[in-house]
Design a protein around this motif. Structure first.
Motif, PDB file in Angstrom:
ATOM      1  N   TYR A  66       0.835  -1.199   0.000  1.00 36.77           N
ATOM      2  CA  TYR A  66       0.000   0.000   0.000  1.00 36.77           C
ATOM      3  C   TYR A  66       0.872   1.253   0.000  1.00 36.77           C
ATOM      4  O   TYR A  66       0.653   2.192  -0.777  1.00 36.77           O
ATOM      5  CB  TYR A  66      -0.899   0.026   1.236  1.00 36.77           C
ATOM      6  CG  TYR A  66      -2.241  -0.637   1.050  1.00 36.77           C
ATOM      7  CD1 TYR A  66      -3.135  -0.190   0.082  1.00 36.77           C
ATOM      8  CD2 TYR A  66      -2.626  -1.700   1.859  1.00 36.77           C
ATOM      9  CE1 TYR A  66      -4.376  -0.807  -0.077  1.00 36.77           C
ATOM     10  CE2 TYR A  66      -3.859  -2.314   1.705  1.00 36.77           C
ATOM     11  CZ  TYR A  66      -4.723  -1.860   0.734  1.00 36.77           C
ATOM     12  OH  TYR A  66      -5.942  -2.465   0.573  1.00 36.77           O
ATOM     13  N   LYS A  94      -5.938   5.813   5.345  1.00 32.96           N
ATOM     14  CA  LYS A  94      -7.296   5.780   5.880  1.00 32.96           C
ATOM     15  C   LYS A  94      -8.318   5.631   4.754  1.00 32.96           C
ATOM     16  O   LYS A  94      -9.324   4.927   4.901  1.00 32.96           O
ATOM     17  CB  LYS A  94      -7.569   7.057   6.684  1.00 32.96           C
ATOM     18  CG  LYS A  94      -6.940   7.077   8.075  1.00 32.96           C
ATOM     19  CD  LYS A  94      -7.260   8.375   8.773  1.00 32.96           C
ATOM     20  CE  LYS A  94      -6.796   8.357  10.217  1.00 32.96           C
ATOM     21  NZ  LYS A  94      -7.516   7.358  11.054  1.00 32.96           N
ATOM     22  N   MET A  95      -8.070   6.302   3.641  1.00 35.55           N
ATOM     23  CA  MET A  95      -8.966   6.174   2.502  1.00 35.55           C
ATOM     24  C   MET A  95      -8.977   4.756   1.943  1.00 35.55           C
ATOM     25  O   MET A  95      -9.955   4.325   1.327  1.00 35.55           O
ATOM     26  CB  MET A  95      -8.568   7.165   1.404  1.00 35.55           C
ATOM     27  CG  MET A  95      -8.789   8.617   1.775  1.00 35.55           C
ATOM     28  SD  MET A  95      -8.238   9.743   0.459  1.00 35.55           S
ATOM     29  CE  MET A  95      -8.538  11.332   1.239  1.00 35.55           C
ATOM     30  N   GLU A  96      -7.876   4.027   2.170  1.00 33.79           N
ATOM     31  CA  GLU A  96      -7.808   2.630   1.731  1.00 33.79           C
ATOM     32  C   GLU A  96      -8.422   1.687   2.757  1.00 33.79           C
ATOM     33  O   GLU A  96      -8.401   0.469   2.567  1.00 33.79           O
ATOM     34  CB  GLU A  96      -6.340   2.234   1.485  1.00 33.79           C
ATOM     35  CG  GLU A  96      -5.657   3.003   0.368  1.00 33.79           C
ATOM     36  CD  GLU A  96      -6.201   2.662  -1.004  1.00 33.79           C
ATOM     37  OE1 GLU A  96      -6.834   1.583  -1.131  1.00 33.79           O
ATOM     38  OE2 GLU A  96      -6.004   3.451  -1.943  1.00 33.79           O
ATOM     39  N   GLY A  97      -8.933   2.236   3.847  1.00 36.64           N
ATOM     40  CA  GLY A  97      -9.597   1.411   4.856  1.00 36.64           C
ATOM     41  C   GLY A  97      -8.695   0.909   5.956  1.00 36.64           C
ATOM     42  O   GLY A  97      -9.113   0.046   6.748  1.00 36.64           O
ATOM     43  N   LEU A  98      -7.472   1.430   6.064  1.00 33.19           N
ATOM     44  CA  LEU A  98      -6.543   0.983   7.097  1.00 33.19           C
ATOM     45  C   LEU A  98      -6.622   1.891   8.323  1.00 33.19           C
ATOM     46  O   LEU A  98      -6.897   3.087   8.218  1.00 33.19           O
ATOM     47  CB  LEU A  98      -5.110   0.975   6.554  1.00 33.19           C
ATOM     48  CG  LEU A  98      -4.825  -0.009   5.415  1.00 33.19           C
ATOM     49  CD1 LEU A  98      -3.387   0.134   4.947  1.00 33.19           C
ATOM     50  CD2 LEU A  98      -5.097  -1.439   5.857  1.00 33.19           C
ATOM     51  N   ASP A  99      -6.368   1.308   9.479  1.00 31.62           N
ATOM     52  CA  ASP A  99      -6.365   2.047  10.744  1.00 31.62           C
ATOM     53  C   ASP A  99      -4.974   2.655  10.937  1.00 31.62           C
ATOM     54  O   ASP A  99      -4.100   2.063  11.561  1.00 31.62           O
ATOM     55  CB  ASP A  99      -6.722   1.109  11.896  1.00 31.62           C
ATOM     56  CG  ASP A  99      -6.744   1.822  13.240  1.00 31.62           C
ATOM     57  OD1 ASP A  99      -6.680   3.068  13.252  1.00 31.62           O
ATOM     58  OD2 ASP A  99      -6.798   1.127  14.280  1.00 31.62           O
ATOM     59  N   THR A 219     -10.075  14.726   8.213  1.00 32.28           N
ATOM     60  CA  THR A 219     -10.417  14.235   6.870  1.00 32.28           C
ATOM     61  C   THR A 219     -11.298  15.218   6.125  1.00 32.28           C
ATOM     62  O   THR A 219     -11.818  14.914   5.076  1.00 32.28           O
ATOM     63  CB  THR A 219     -11.158  12.891   6.963  1.00 32.28           C
ATOM     64  OG1 THR A 219     -12.315  13.054   7.796  1.00 32.28           O
ATOM     65  CG2 THR A 219     -10.267  11.821   7.548  1.00 32.28           C
TER      66      THR A 219
END
Length: 266
Positions: A66, A94-99, A219
């Motif tokens: 990523y 974060k946009m890729e769904g990761l914390d 965001t």
């Protein structure tokens, strides 16, 4: 998992053996075999480092892929104008769904270790069938933290083998720090130099492990535009100017002056 733990234990034991050997060499008189022993020590250090770097988990590989893809995207979209590349990376992850979060460390002077502060990215991700939580450290400027101005050939080879972008667990990073700091100490001594306090193991560990606190980038608004690589110029909207009210009641001159001050600057 047991094999991996056993491998880590063996690596830690080898690192300790190398450190003990370096300490014994520094206190023993010079002899004809010292150069051969140092060469053997250097090779052992390189082998251990390569073994640590090769041991990549699925979670580490996922996050690393990523980060590398986002790094290429950032270059294409000319996002170097953003205020913080690490903040930009956190927003995109974060946009890729990761914390993901921005992690700051700071520490005070203690026991000869000078005060300092550092910044890197932290990603929390689940790994394995049971979904065990794993905390990964992402450092986009990792290799340069270990470079020396006047390194020996062996130490230069070790630093050149380090990744520019590090993705790994605290345990993995701790073993790399311990190994590189021991090699740096040996490099300084072979050059006849004293080890500066900012190159000690305690100082280097403080960069990633001491006084840690997190920052959650917004965001919305400016930060979101920075994440997309948009230019803030041109987004400014002038304040609304209210039309002047006509004085139909024939008020005094002072009241007419106040009625003229109707520009809304908020």
């Amino acid at each position: 998992m047991e094999d991996r733990d056993m491998g880590s234990l063996e690596e830690d034991q080898l690192v300790q053996m190398v450190q003990d050997f370096i300490e014994s060499e520094s206190s023993s008189p010079a002899n004809s075999t010292s150069s051969k022993c140092r060469s053997l020590t250097h090779r052992t250090q390189c082998y251990i480092l390569q073994d640590i770097l090769r041991s990549e988990t699925r979670a580490e590989a996922k996050v690393r892929n990523y980060v590398l893809s986002l790094k290429r995207m950032r270059g294409r979209r000319d996002a170097e104008k953003t205020s913080s590349p690490r903040k930009w990376l956190v927003l995109k992850l974060k946009m890729e769904g990761l914390d993901a979060s921005l992690c700051h460390t700071c520490w005070a002077t203690s026991l000869g270790c000078p005060a300092g502060q550092y910044e890197y990215v932290e990603v929390n991700i689940t790994e394995g069938e049971n979904g065990s939580p794993v905390r990964l450290i992402v450092d986009i400027d990792f290799r340069s933290q270990f470079e020396l101005a006047r390194p020996t050939q062996y130490y230069r080879e070790m630093t050149e083998s380090l990744p520019v972008i590090f993705v790994g667990t605290e345990n993995k990073l701790s073993r790399i720090i311990s190994l590189l700091c021991s090699a740096a100490k040996q490099s300084f001594r072979e050059k006849g130099l004293h080890v500066p306090p900012w190159r000690t193991t305690s100082y280097m560990q403080s960069k990633w492990f001491c006084g840690r606190h997190h920052e959650e980038p917004r965001t919305q608004g400016v930060d979101a535009r920075e994440a997309e690589g948009e230019d803030e110029i041109g987004q400014w909207v002038p304040p609304t100017v209210k039309p002047r009210k006509r004085d139909l009641a024939g008020g005094s001159g002072l009241s007419r002056e106040f009625s003229d001050l109707t520009i809304n600057c908020c």
